[in-house]
Design a protein around this motif. Structure first.
Motif, short mmCIF file in Angstrom:
data_model
loop_
_atom_site.label_atom_id
_atom_site.label_comp_id
_atom_site.label_asym_id
_atom_site.label_seq_id
_atom_site.Cartn_x
_atom_site.Cartn_y
_atom_site.Cartn_z
N LYS A 9 34.70 30.75 50.31
CA LYS A 9 35.75 30.42 51.27
C LYS A 9 35.90 31.58 52.46
O LYS A 9 36.11 31.31 53.64
CB LYS A 9 36.88 30.31 50.49
CG LYS A 9 38.37 30.17 51.35
CD LYS A 9 38.22 28.58 51.81
CE LYS A 9 39.32 28.27 52.63
NZ LYS A 9 39.55 26.85 53.17
N LEU A 10 35.57 32.85 51.98
CA LEU A 10 35.81 33.93 52.90
C LEU A 10 34.60 33.85 54.19
O LEU A 10 34.99 34.08 55.29
CB LEU A 10 35.64 35.41 52.40
CG LEU A 10 35.65 36.42 53.19
CD1 LEU A 10 37.01 36.56 53.87
CD2 LEU A 10 35.46 37.63 52.35
N ALA A 11 33.37 33.39 53.63
CA ALA A 11 32.39 33.26 54.77
C ALA A 11 32.54 32.22 55.59
O ALA A 11 32.46 32.27 56.90
CB ALA A 11 30.98 32.82 53.77
N SER A 12 33.26 31.24 55.08
CA SER A 12 33.49 29.99 55.78
C SER A 12 34.67 30.60 56.93
O SER A 12 34.68 29.88 58.21
CB SER A 12 34.03 28.75 55.15
OG SER A 12 34.50 27.67 55.95
N LEU A 13 35.67 30.99 56.60
CA LEU A 13 36.74 31.42 57.38
C LEU A 13 36.24 32.39 58.28
O LEU A 13 36.56 32.59 59.72
CB LEU A 13 37.74 32.15 56.72
CG LEU A 13 38.41 31.10 55.70
CD1 LEU A 13 39.76 31.90 54.85
CD2 LEU A 13 39.44 30.10 56.46
N GLU A 14 35.34 33.33 58.08
CA GLU A 14 34.72 34.30 59.09
C GLU A 14 33.98 33.60 60.09
O GLU A 14 33.99 34.05 61.48
CB GLU A 14 33.90 35.44 58.07
CG GLU A 14 34.89 36.50 57.42
CD GLU A 14 33.76 37.29 56.79
OE1 GLU A 14 32.69 37.23 56.29
OE2 GLU A 14 34.61 38.32 56.38
N ARG A 16 34.41 30.40 61.00
CA ARG A 16 35.22 29.70 61.96
C ARG A 16 35.88 30.84 62.97
O ARG A 16 36.15 30.48 64.00
CB ARG A 16 36.57 28.91 61.18
CG ARG A 16 35.79 28.00 60.25
CD ARG A 16 36.75 27.17 59.57
NE ARG A 16 37.92 26.36 60.38
CZ ARG A 16 38.91 25.91 59.77
NH1 ARG A 16 39.25 26.12 58.52
NH2 ARG A 16 39.69 25.36 60.72
N GLU A 17 36.28 32.02 62.57
CA GLU A 17 37.03 32.93 63.36
C GLU A 17 36.03 33.35 64.51
O GLU A 17 36.51 33.45 65.56
CB GLU A 17 37.53 34.18 62.42
CG GLU A 17 38.35 34.98 63.18
CD GLU A 17 37.69 36.32 63.76
OE1 GLU A 17 38.30 37.02 64.43
OE2 GLU A 17 36.53 36.54 63.41
N ASP A 18 34.67 33.57 63.95
CA ASP A 18 33.84 34.03 65.10
C ASP A 18 33.70 32.82 66.27
O ASP A 18 33.61 33.28 67.42
CB ASP A 18 32.31 34.34 64.46
CG ASP A 18 32.45 35.55 63.85
OD1 ASP A 18 33.16 36.66 63.85
OD2 ASP A 18 31.33 35.56 62.91
N HIS A 19 33.65 31.54 65.71
CA HIS A 19 33.40 30.58 66.64
C HIS A 19 34.63 30.33 67.45
O HIS A 19 34.60 30.15 68.86
CB HIS A 19 33.29 28.95 65.66
CG HIS A 19 33.32 27.87 66.75
ND1 HIS A 19 32.13 27.69 67.42
CD2 HIS A 19 34.09 27.19 67.04
CE1 HIS A 19 32.28 26.70 68.26
NE2 HIS A 19 33.63 26.00 67.98
N LEU A 20 35.90 30.36 66.98
CA LEU A 20 36.96 30.53 67.91
C LEU A 20 37.19 31.54 68.84
O LEU A 20 37.73 31.52 69.96
CB LEU A 20 38.25 30.30 66.81
CG LEU A 20 38.57 29.09 66.13
CD1 LEU A 20 39.66 29.40 64.80
CD2 LEU A 20 38.73 28.08 67.07
N VAL A 21 36.81 32.93 68.48
CA VAL A 21 36.78 33.92 69.23
C VAL A 21 36.12 33.68 70.46
O VAL A 21 36.20 33.93 71.66
CB VAL A 21 36.62 35.12 68.37
CG1 VAL A 21 36.40 36.48 69.52
CG2 VAL A 21 37.84 35.75 67.49
N THR A 22 34.76 33.23 70.18
CA THR A 22 33.83 33.06 71.27
C THR A 22 34.38 31.90 72.20
O THR A 22 34.27 32.11 73.32
CB THR A 22 32.53 32.57 70.42
OG1 THR A 22 31.92 33.43 69.86
CG2 THR A 22 31.33 32.18 71.46
#
Length: 56
Positions: A9-14, A16-22
């Motif tokens: 779950k943590l890897a998935s959230l990280e 998603r966060e990377d994608h959103l920041v980009t």
């Protein structure tokens, strides 16, 4: 939830966060290129001013 599930779950959230920041960084650059001097910040201020005008 066990440790493996939490790590997945943590890897998935990280990810998603990377994608959103980009995406936000890209949007910010596009906004600057079309005339919003400070990108998202300027767009937000303009939208708030329009909403405030509509409320009057």
């Amino acid at each position: 939830m066990n440790e493996q599930e939490i790590l997945r779950k943590l890897a998935s959230l990280e990810s998603r966060e990377d994608h959103l920041v980009t995406e936000i960084e890209y949007l910010n650059e596009l906004l600057k290129r079309v005339g919003f001097q400070h990108g998202i910040t300027t767009l937000k201020a303009a939208a708030e001013a329009i909403v405030a005008q509509a409320d009057i």
